[in-house]
Design an enzyme around this catalytic site. Structure first.
Site, short mmCIF file in Angstrom:
data_model
loop_
_atom_site.label_atom_id
_atom_site.label_comp_id
_atom_site.label_asym_id
_atom_site.label_seq_id
_atom_site.Cartn_x
_atom_site.Cartn_y
_atom_site.Cartn_z
N HIS A 288 123.04 -62.58 69.40
CA HIS A 288 123.02 -62.63 68.18
C HIS A 288 123.41 -63.69 67.25
CE1 HIS A 288 121.23 -58.10 68.08
NE2 HIS A 288 120.70 -58.91 69.02
N HIS A 542 120.30 -55.57 79.08
CA HIS A 542 119.46 -54.44 78.88
C HIS A 542 119.76 -53.68 80.44
CE1 HIS A 542 116.70 -56.93 76.15
NE2 HIS A 542 117.60 -56.66 75.69
#
Length: 793
Positions: A288, A542
């Protein structure tokens, strides 16, 4: 690009059908298979060659040079086309975009009529808020960015014009360069948007700009927010070499991402016993800082609906948005349709990403997608990627350059976020209507509680450093302390990434090559994030996610009251406000192993991602990753494997599934056979996460190599990188400052910014505690910055 309709035959309903068909590539034709031309010799050594990274860099530099040559040839091709044909093609492209706009207006009007009939009358900021819009407020990947969408529509004019010329001149569309720049008549182009504005550069400043510009004096736009990604490989990525989803070797559409997910992925738990869950969380936090790709939205910012029931539904939503590429869900899907006779979910919402111009203002030969963030490791997740956002995050009443915070029960938290009222209940801050969301440098701060914790730690770190600098060097302006604190926070982040995170992820040997002093600053290098990294390799985290997040109390006991299922905590950052949550969650991340990077994923993200409260189902993140890879034009796994050939890798392009063994476990290869027609159909994300890891590393060779190329490029291209020109360039760190930054560890930063109950910690925070090699020590025993030694500033 979506194939344009023939001239003179453009009724809206025909346009809709053709746009949808092209988005889903249901009638795609086979792309030309381009065989590799590299001369790669066999090498069966099992040890990493000390020149491995140098070989990769040389190889991809050669590929980049070849791509640049092809780009130049494409531009020369355009120059040979008569002007009247160029302008005719551009008029056709403009007509396409005008019909696109009309379609969007029609969709908006039909939405409004439908919601009014349903009695929906509530408004937010003057915009009618539909049930679907409320629903989509929970879906974190809805990225409204009008500037990026405007860039896309301008690029679309060019792409449609190229396809028009391709059809008439029998020239492959991928061989035709940007045509809009050659227009002599202003009425045949649609200047929707320019590149992000570029302020005058001060190359004598030691401080970065917030938007990432003015780092390189070779190209001041390098790394700027709102510019496009770059590619490692730029062939065999789209069926038409421009924008249409890649197809199988046999010319048929690739299998549904959801079918791939249910065939290959296991909802199982395989922990990596040496790596902490903090590794996963740091990876998301770092991601991010580096990447955010806007997707197409409606003009009011609400989600585009491609399925009949908002996010997951029965069928395609009529009329479809031209950028819809919904994922088809099989009627016998074990989660979504456990009873095939009454299948209720056959469609999963998916909207394509925005795409834009290159740094010269031209339209690239293929879709290149927009990064809304700066491309640098520059703490944009803390400070923002625009001047306006950065200013909104600052405490302007502070005399020493602090960031804005909320004090709740005497503790520093992030400031309240804007526009958090829809669906929320209760105000935490006085006179603030909120569902308890926070503001930070990156808008995804509220996605899940552990991410919010990491953001909180680093805002506290900035303010801690600002206070310390004021004490050792009083009498300066607030701007001075802000910029100096920001500069040292970025240096801390970079030091942690290259010296703690990378050795765990890619192994100490390859990390040492990334950090080699032979890779020094080069002003001409483009730092833009590689699409293969952002859309495949860095999504490996993930697989590290755990379903159940365990918290631990200060006395070592499990905190059963606050431990939680991930699927029940999406967009619930208010958990952090509990008196013990922050420290107990940090202890949990420090003591709990992450899941191994493999084909096993938590059920929370394979069918329950961002599920609405009280509902059983949400999204499948694996399906979204696969579809996003096709949207972004990722090369197939085996092509990436081939070009990353080194001592760990086989030396030829695999033509059979069995050639993937033992790099990928036999049971995974067997599952691949059941869903893919050919090895060269395998999606990059699927192949990359399935590889066995390198020695002492989390990642397998393909993703580890992409990581190495990405982080060495970020280091070499960054004039402000913390270890560049130390003590030589007046804008770089001094030798004393660099020595202090080298003391920094993530463990120490957690100690310094926790709520005070973390008093012992393992020195290597990304490694699980070990009484022999990583024994927890008192926080006071960890070295920290001596701020007096940072002087002079």
């Amino acid at each position: 690009m979506l194939r344009p309709i023939l001239a003179g035959r453009c009724p809206c309903h025909i346009l809709i059908i053709l746009m949808l068909a092209n988005s889903l590539t249901s009638q795609s034709v086979a792309s030309e298979v381009k065989e590799p031309e590299l001369d790669v010799r066999s090498n069966n050594n099992e040890e990493l060659d000390r020149n491995y990274l140098a070989t990769l860099i040389e190889r991809f530099d050669a590929l980049a040079a070849a791509a640049k040559k092809e780009e130049q040839e494409a531009e020369e091709m355009v120059a040979s086309i008569p002007t009247e044909q160029i302008e005719e093609a551009l008029r056709f492209g403009q007509q396409y975009v005008e019909e696109w706009k009309q379609l969007e207006q029609r969709i908006a009007k039909e939405d409004e009529n439908r919601f009014m009939l349903q009695g929906t009358s509530d408004k937010n900021g003057g915009t009618l808020l539909s049930p679907a819009a409320k629903y989509s407020a929970r879906f974190a990947f809805v990225r409204h960015n009008p500037a990026a969408m405007a860039q896309s529509k301008e690029a679309a004019v060019d792409y449609v014009a190229r396809q028009y010329l391709s059809d008439r001149l029998a020239i492959p569309a991928g061989k035709i360069g940007s045509v809009s720049r050659l227009a002599t008549s202003s009425n045949v182009t649609d200047r929707q948007a320019e590149l992000p504005p570029l302020s005058p550069c001060d190359f004598n400043s030691k401080f970065r700009t917030v938007d990432g510009s003015c780092n390189s004096n070779y190209q001041p736009r390098y790394g700027q927010a709102g510019t496009i990604f770059q590619r490692l490989l730029d062939f065999n990525i789209y069926a038409d070499n421009v924008a249409r989803f890649r197809v199988s070797v046999n010319g048929q559409p690739l299998p549904s991402p959801r079918l791939i997910s249910t065939t290959i992925v296991l909802n199982d738990t395989v922990p990596d016993p040496s790596v902490t869950l903090l590794t996963m969380q740091w990876g998301q936090f770092l991601d991010h800082d580096l990447t955010l790709t806007p997707t197409f939205t409606k003009s009011d910012g609400s989600a585009v609906e491609c399925c009949s029931r908002a996010q997951i539904g029965r069928d395609l939503f009529p009329p479809p948005h031209p950028e819809c590429a919904a994922i088809m869900v099989p009627t016998n899907d074990p989660k979504y349709n456990p009873d095939p006779s009454s299948a209720s979910v056959t469609c999963m919402n998916f909207v394509r990403s925005t795409f834009g111009k290159d740094l010269s203002g031209n339209i690239p030969r293929t879709r290149q997608h927009v990064n809304a963030l700066t491309h640098w490791i520059d703490g944009s997740n803390v400070y923002g990627s625009s001047a306006s956002h950065a200013a909104a995050l600052r405490d302007l009443s502070s005399f020493n350059g602090k960031l804005k915070v909320s004090f709740i029960n005497g503790r520093q938290f992030l400031p309240p976020g804007p526009n958090c009222c829809p669906g929320g209940a209760g105000a935490v801050w006085p006179n603030v209507c909120t569902s308890t969301c926070f503001d930070a440098g990156d808008e995804r701060v509220n996605e899940q509680p552990l991410l919010t914790v990491m953001h909180t730690i680093w805002v506290r770190e900035h303010n801690r450093i600002a206070d310390a600098l004021y004490r050792v060097a009083p009498g300066q302006s607030s701007e001075f302390y802000y910029q100096q604190a920001r500069r040292f926070v970025i240096a801390e982040m970079q030091h942690i990434i290259y010296n703690e995170y990378l050795p765990v992820m890619i192994g100490p040997e390859l990390a040492a090559q990334v950090n080699s002093p032979e890779y020094y600053y080069l002003s001409h290098l483009n730092p833009a994030i590689f699409t293969e990294f952002s859309t495949a390799a860095f999504r490996m985290g993930h697989s590290q996610l755990r379903s159940f997040i365990r918290l631990f109390q200060s006395d070592g006991r499990r905190d059963d009251d606050q431990s939680f299922l991930l699927s029940n905590a999406f967009n619930e950052p208010q958990r952090i406000l509990s008196r013990t949550f922050l420290d107990n969650s940090l202890r949990g991340m420090l003591q709990t192993p992450a899941q191994a990077v493999d084909h096993c994923f938590a059920d929370d993200i394979t069918s329950q991602l961002f599920k609405p409260a009280g509902q059983r189902l949400g999204f499948d993140l694996i399906s979204l990753n696969i579809q996003r890879g096709r949207d972004h034009g990722l090369p197939p796994y085996v092509w990436m494997l081939y070009y990353l050939t080194g001592n760990y890798l086989q030396m030829s392009l695999p033509f059979t599934f069995d050639q993937l063994v033992p790099r990928i476990p036999l049971e995974v290869v067997s599952a691949m056979k059941n869903v893919y027609a050919y090895p060269r159909d395998i999606d990059l994300f699927v192949g990359g996460v399935s590889e066995k890891p390198l020695p002492k590393a989390v990642l397998g060779p393909t993703f580890a190599s992409i990581f190495a190329l990405q982080f060495v490029n970020l280091r070499r291209a960054d004039r402000f990188f913390y270890s560049s020109n130390v003590g030589i360039d007046p804008n770089s760190l001094s030798r004393n400052q660099f020595a202090e930054i080298q003391k920094v560890s993530l463990a120490k930063i957690i100690c310094d910014n926790s709520d005070g109950t973390i008093t012992n910690i393992q020195p290597k925070a990304f490694r699980v505690p070990d009484n022999l090699l990583n024994k927890p020590v008192p926080c006071g025993n960890l070295p920290g910055i001596d701020f007096t030694k940072l002087l002079p500033l």
